[in-house]
Write a protein that holds these residues in place. Structure first.
Motif, PDB file in Angstrom:
ATOM      1  N   ASP A 197       0.813  -1.223   0.000  1.00 18.35           N
ATOM      2  CA  ASP A 197       0.000   0.000   0.000  1.00 18.35           C
ATOM      3  C   ASP A 197       0.849   1.277   0.000  1.00 18.35           C
ATOM      4  O   ASP A 197       0.305   2.382  -0.013  1.00 18.35           O
ATOM      5  CB  ASP A 197      -0.938   0.026   1.223  1.00 18.35           C
ATOM      6  CG  ASP A 197      -2.038  -1.030   1.127  1.00 18.35           C
ATOM      7  OD1 ASP A 197      -2.203  -1.623   0.040  1.00 18.35           O
ATOM      8  OD2 ASP A 197      -2.723  -1.260   2.137  1.00 18.35           O
ATOM      9  N   GLY A 198       2.150   1.123   0.040  1.00 22.42           N
ATOM     10  CA  GLY A 198       3.025   2.298   0.063  1.00 22.42           C
ATOM     11  C   GLY A 198       2.828   3.172   1.293  1.00 22.42           C
ATOM     12  O   GLY A 198       2.842   4.397   1.220  1.00 22.42           O
ATOM     13  N   VAL A 199       2.641   2.531   2.454  1.00 21.09           N
ATOM     14  CA  VAL A 199       2.340   3.272   3.687  1.00 21.09           C
ATOM     15  C   VAL A 199       3.589   3.913   4.285  1.00 21.09           C
ATOM     16  O   VAL A 199       4.610   3.258   4.458  1.00 21.09           O
ATOM     17  CB  VAL A 199       1.693   2.325   4.727  1.00 21.09           C
ATOM     18  CG1 VAL A 199       1.571   2.998   6.089  1.00 21.09           C
ATOM     19  CG2 VAL A 199       0.330   1.855   4.232  1.00 21.09           C
ATOM     20  N   ARG A 200       3.478   5.206   4.590  1.00 25.55           N
ATOM     21  CA  ARG A 200       4.584   5.887   5.263  1.00 25.55           C
ATOM     22  C   ARG A 200       4.241   6.299   6.700  1.00 25.55           C
ATOM     23  O   ARG A 200       5.122   6.422   7.534  1.00 25.55           O
ATOM     24  CB  ARG A 200       5.017   7.104   4.449  1.00 25.55           C
ATOM     25  CG  ARG A 200       5.750   6.700   3.157  1.00 25.55           C
ATOM     26  CD  ARG A 200       6.229   7.892   2.391  1.00 25.55           C
ATOM     27  NE  ARG A 200       5.126   8.834   2.178  1.00 25.55           N
ATOM     28  CZ  ARG A 200       5.242   9.966   1.482  1.00 25.55           C
ATOM     29  NH1 ARG A 200       6.402  10.313   0.963  1.00 25.55           N
ATOM     30  NH2 ARG A 200       4.217  10.768   1.307  1.00 25.55           N
ATOM     31  N   THR A 201       2.960   6.537   6.970  1.00 24.47           N
ATOM     32  CA  THR A 201       2.561   6.827   8.364  1.00 24.47           C
ATOM     33  C   THR A 201       1.470   5.852   8.785  1.00 24.47           C
ATOM     34  O   THR A 201       0.461   5.681   8.107  1.00 24.47           O
ATOM     35  CB  THR A 201       2.012   8.257   8.519  1.00 24.47           C
ATOM     36  OG1 THR A 201       0.968   8.451   7.572  1.00 24.47           O
ATOM     37  CG2 THR A 201       3.100   9.295   8.305  1.00 24.47           C
ATOM     38  N   LEU A 202       1.684   5.223   9.948  1.00 24.72           N
ATOM     39  CA  LEU A 202       0.760   4.190  10.438  1.00 24.72           C
ATOM     40  C   LEU A 202       0.250   4.557  11.826  1.00 24.72           C
ATOM     41  O   LEU A 202       1.046   4.726  12.756  1.00 24.72           O
ATOM     42  CB  LEU A 202       1.492   2.839  10.497  1.00 24.72           C
ATOM     43  CG  LEU A 202       0.672   1.656  11.013  1.00 24.72           C
ATOM     44  CD1 LEU A 202      -0.367   1.206   9.989  1.00 24.72           C
ATOM     45  CD2 LEU A 202       1.598   0.490  11.381  1.00 24.72           C
ATOM     46  N   GLY A 203      -1.062   4.681  11.971  1.00 28.11           N
ATOM     47  CA  GLY A 203      -1.638   4.894  13.297  1.00 28.11           C
ATOM     48  C   GLY A 203      -1.661   3.580  14.060  1.00 28.11           C
ATOM     49  O   GLY A 203      -1.871   2.527  13.468  1.00 28.11           O
ATOM     50  N   PHE A 204      -1.424   3.642  15.356  1.00 29.41           N
ATOM     51  CA  PHE A 204      -1.494   2.412  16.152  1.00 29.41           C
ATOM     52  C   PHE A 204      -2.125   2.711  17.507  1.00 29.41           C
ATOM     53  O   PHE A 204      -2.132   3.850  17.971  1.00 29.41           O
ATOM     54  CB  PHE A 204      -0.111   1.763  16.311  1.00 29.41           C
ATOM     55  CG  PHE A 204       0.815   2.484  17.252  1.00 29.41           C
ATOM     56  CD1 PHE A 204       1.437   3.666  16.863  1.00 29.41           C
ATOM     57  CD2 PHE A 204       1.083   1.980  18.521  1.00 29.41           C
ATOM     58  CE1 PHE A 204       2.283   4.341  17.731  1.00 29.41           C
ATOM     59  CE2 PHE A 204       1.937   2.649  19.395  1.00 29.41           C
ATOM     60  CZ  PHE A 204       2.548   3.828  18.995  1.00 29.41           C
ATOM     61  N   GLU A 205      -2.696   1.667  18.103  1.00 24.52           N
ATOM     62  CA  GLU A 205      -3.396   1.830  19.379  1.00 24.52           C
ATOM     63  C   GLU A 205      -2.440   1.640  20.547  1.00 24.52           C
ATOM     64  O   GLU A 205      -2.312   0.553  21.104  1.00 24.52           O
ATOM     65  CB  GLU A 205      -4.566   0.858  19.459  1.00 24.52           C
ATOM     66  CG  GLU A 205      -5.614   1.158  18.400  1.00 24.52           C
ATOM     67  CD  GLU A 205      -6.963   0.567  18.754  1.00 24.52           C
ATOM     68  OE1 GLU A 205      -7.828   1.327  19.230  1.00 24.52           O
ATOM     69  OE2 GLU A 205      -7.134  -0.645  18.548  1.00 24.52           O
ATOM     70  N   GLU A 206      -1.806   2.758  20.908  1.00 24.35           N
ATOM     71  CA  GLU A 206      -0.797   2.714  21.967  1.00 24.35           C
ATOM     72  C   GLU A 206      -1.401   2.337  23.319  1.00 24.35           C
ATOM     73  O   GLU A 206      -0.689   1.895  24.213  1.00 24.35           O
ATOM     74  CB  GLU A 206      -0.056   4.055  22.049  1.00 24.35           C
ATOM     75  CG  GLU A 206      -0.804   5.181  22.769  1.00 24.35           C
ATOM     76  CD  GLU A 206      -1.966   5.779  21.988  1.00 24.35           C
ATOM     77  OE1 GLU A 206      -2.222   5.336  20.851  1.00 24.35           O
ATOM     78  OE2 GLU A 206      -2.621   6.689  22.539  1.00 24.35           O
TER      79      GLU A 206
END
Ligand code: MN
Length: 365
Positions: free
Chosen positions: A95-104
């Motif tokens: 997907d060419g992802v550069r920024t990934l949100g995550f559930e900290e």
């Protein structure tokens, strides 16, 4: 058959959220958020979401379930030599992802560090979601409210059943077991948290764990319990007295009841959670028991037993119609005992509708 809960609307709202936060994709880890967005009700899995796709990352215990429940989702299963980090690496590069949100707030530090290393996406490109996915679930749909109401109805039935079972000699553990057996035999999938049954001096501990202590004459008995119905949690608390209540028990009970009824009568949308908390706290402080009410007035409930916004001294979120809150003031006096009375309500346009029907006048058994 389990109803399909993941809905297109939730998926669209989650994608909108990614866009607003400037994220290429997100990795959900909180089971309630995965279930809300995708419909997949398994645990110990991830939901990867980008503009291009939704993919459930899971292990072989859940593959079939994920395929069945997560109908708009791809399903990728970890296997020999390919863990979650490797699956993620593949998705990110496709997907060419550069920024990934995550559930900290739902992941261990070590897990995140390992995912970062194996996926090859540097730590600086992982962005905390700050509870944004959970916030999508704060206002409940009519369908969700119906399920919460049914869960609470099972709780009400359990309470009227247990009143017939409470007598000197019955232990706290037996009370908890009877409540749980009743709820599971009347349509509940399970409990929504570990049942609390606290008698006598134990009732001074708000979250006492049931013991083999038998009920005795003169005991307060606090029962805090709930169940799950189609994934949704119920929560209620009642305190009764075995035999005749003495004057002090009666006084404390009346203060808690007045605090609860005052809050139920005045709680409404537009207030912050802190303002809601104060409605009941003011009554308890006025009566001189402020130091014995240490916890917040309540919390939201949904797919999880404790959701935001809370009713607490620190909650700045403004309440809105369709939110669920518990209203559960208490007074707990060490070496004496405690009282808590808890209902679960839904915020309406101009107040609340109580989802709990069990009686609240002091019951002496
Ligand atoms: Mn509660």
């Amino acid at each position: 058959m389990r109803q399909k809960m993941g809905n297109y609307t939730a998926l669209l709202r989650a994608r909108e959220l990614l866009k607003n936060r400037g994220l290429d994709a997100a990795l959900a880890a909180r089971p309630a958020n995965i279930r809300y967005i995708s419909g997949f009700a398994g645990t110990e899995s991830y939901l990867y979401l980008s503009a291009e796709r939704a993919a459930i990352l899971t292990d072989s215990r859940y593959t079939l379930q994920a395929q069945k429940e997560g109908k708009d989702c791809q399903v990728r299963t970890i296997g020999k030599g390919s863990g979650y980090g490797e699956l993620l690496e593949k998705l990110l590069s496709e997907d060419g992802v550069r920024t990934l949100g995550f559930e900290e707030d739902a992941l261990l530090y070590g897990t995140v560090a390992e995912l970062q290393e194996k996926s090859g996406l540097p730590a600086g490109q992982w962005k905390p979601l700050e509870g944004a996915l959970s916030a999508l679930r704060a206002v409940k749909s009519a369908e969700e409210i119906r399920k919460l109401e049914e869960a609470e109805r099972i709780g009400d039935a359990a309470f009227s059943y247990i009143l017939e079972e409470l007598r000197p000699g019955v232990t706290e553990l037996q009370i908890a077991a009877k409540l749980e057996y009743f709820m599971k035999s009347h349509g509940a999938e399970g409990t929504s948290f570990d049942t609390i049954a606290a008698s006598g001096l134990h009732s001074a501990m708000p979250h006492a764990v049931p013991t083999d202590k038998p009920l005795e004459k003169g005991d307060f008995v606090t029962m805090d319990f709930g169940c799950r119905y189609q994934g949704y949690c119920s929560d209620m608390t009642r305190t009764v007295v075995i035999g005749k209540a003495d004057a002090r028990q009666r006084e404390i009970y009346q203060v808690v009841l007045e605090a609860q009824e005052t809050a139920l009568a005045s709680l409404r949308p537009g207030m912050t959670g802190a303002e809601g908390d104060w409605l009941a706290r003011a009554v308890i402080e006025e009566a001189g028991y402020g130091e014995y009410f240490g916890h917040g007035l309540g919390h939201s409930v949904g797919l999880e037993i404790h959701e935001k916004p809370a009713l607490s001294t620190r909650e700045k979120t403004v309440l809105a119609p369709g939110m669920i809150e518990t209203v559960e003031p208490g007074i707990y006096i060490p070496d004496f005992g405690g009282v808590r009375i808890e209902d679960m309500v839904v915020l309406t346009e101009d107040g609340v509708r109580n989802l709990t029907a069990s009686p609240k006048e002091l019951i002496e058994l």
